[in-house]
Design an enzyme around this catalytic site. Structure first.
Site, PDB file in Angstrom:
ATOM      1  N   ARG A   3      -9.442 -56.340  11.156  1.00  0.00           N
ATOM      2  CA  ARG A   3      -7.972 -56.257  10.312  1.00  0.00           C
ATOM      3  C   ARG A   3      -7.187 -56.448  11.612  1.00  0.00           C
ATOM      4  O   ARG A   3      -6.812 -55.839  12.245  1.00  0.00           O
ATOM      5  CB  ARG A   3      -7.628 -55.045   9.765  1.00  0.00           C
ATOM      6  N   THR A  38      -0.650 -57.858  10.574  1.00  0.00           N
ATOM      7  CA  THR A  38      -0.674 -58.431   9.091  1.00  0.00           C
ATOM      8  C   THR A  38      -1.594 -57.636   8.239  1.00  0.00           C
ATOM      9  O   THR A  38      -1.461 -57.749   6.872  1.00  0.00           O
ATOM     10  CB  THR A  38      -1.009 -60.061   9.158  1.00  0.00           C
ATOM     11  N   ASP A  73      -9.402 -43.992  11.889  1.00  0.00           N
ATOM     12  CA  ASP A  73     -10.075 -44.933  12.267  1.00  0.00           C
ATOM     13  C   ASP A  73     -11.476 -45.122  12.265  1.00  0.00           C
ATOM     14  O   ASP A  73     -12.105 -44.431  13.289  1.00  0.00           O
ATOM     15  CB  ASP A  73      -9.463 -45.834  13.261  1.00  0.00           C
ATOM     16  N   ASP A 131     -13.125 -46.667  15.638  1.00  0.00           N
ATOM     17  CA  ASP A 131     -12.832 -45.791  16.823  1.00  0.00           C
ATOM     18  C   ASP A 131     -13.550 -44.587  16.957  1.00  0.00           C
ATOM     19  O   ASP A 131     -13.942 -43.914  17.921  1.00  0.00           O
ATOM     20  CB  ASP A 131     -11.247 -45.408  16.704  1.00  0.00           C
TER      21      ASP A 131
END
Ligand code: PRP
Ligand code: URA
Length: 209
Positions: A104, A108, A200, A203
């Site tokens: 991603r 945006t 995340d 991560d």
């Protein structure tokens, strides 16, 4: 309209709590994602068709059942989807695995495809697209479009946690794709993170930031 199944087996819900906890470190997080993926695979394969076969047990001839119908393909969305592959393969060891690389764009929030490599016979397989997170739905939507463009016709989507926004995107764009979730959370925050979510996924799986 695609069906949405929240797999609320107590073991899945229990392990998801530890996955969500920010104090869970990388090693444990990875092990738990693996375990929950296997449990979800058990539920998602509940409707696989069977056919009869005849074998000899040590005692007598017996008519028993084996899987029939389409073969399975797993398609993890890189990179976080990789964390779910081994758990599913423990239950379905003969599945072939394709890879779709997407990230991603942090500005945006739109997905950018950087890699795709699929089994040659995807049109004959039941494909399970896997990604821990279905947030805006952009990544899964693009991955599914990529698979359909290459001939896939039978696709399921499996995610640990989803936001209603992402579910709506998949239902609108891919009404033929059923969605299997460990949890359906409340919403997205202004940065496109699922809340409460787990942070995340990539991560936390790989210890990056
Ligand atoms: C995460 C996650 C999904 C995507 C979900 O990947 O693993 O692929 O975000 O968000 P979306 O539904 O809004 O598209 P990310 O882009 O962080 O890449 P990574 O797996 O390489 O960390
Ligand atoms: N991607 C993630 O890894 N986590 C989110 O909450 C949203 C997108």
């Amino acid at each position: 309209m695609s069906n949405v199944f929240v797999l609320d087996h107590p073991l899945i819900q229990h392990k998801l709590t530890y996955i969500r906890n920010k104090n869970t470190g990388t090693k444990e997080f990875r092990a738990l994602v693996d375990e929950v993926s296997a449990l979800m695979a058990f539920e998602i394969t509940r409707d696989l068709p069977l056919e009869e076969t005849t074998i000899e047990t040590p005692v007598m001839e017996a008519t028993t059942k084996v899987l029939s119908g389409k073969k399975i393909g797993l398609v993890p969305i890189l990179r976080a989807g990789l964390g779910m592959v081994d758990g599913i393969l423990r239950l379905i060891p003969a599945a072939k695995v394709g890879h779709v690389g997407l990230y991603r764009d942090p500005e945006t929030l739109k997905p950018v495809e950087y890699y795709i490599k699929l089994p040659t016979d995807i049109e004959e397989r039941e494909l399970i697209v896997i990604d821990p997170m279905l947030a805006t739905g952009g990544s899964a939507n693009d991955a599914i479009h990529s698979l359909k463009k290459r001939g896939a016709t039978n696709i399921k989507l499996m995610c640990l946690i989803a936001a209603p926004e992402g579910v709506e995107v998949i239902q609108n764009e891919h009404p033929d794709v059923d969605i299997y979730l460990g949890a359906l959370d409340e919403k997205l925050n202004e940065k496109g993170y699922i809340i409460p979510g787990l942070g995340d996924a990539g991560d936390r799986l790989y210890g990056t930031k």
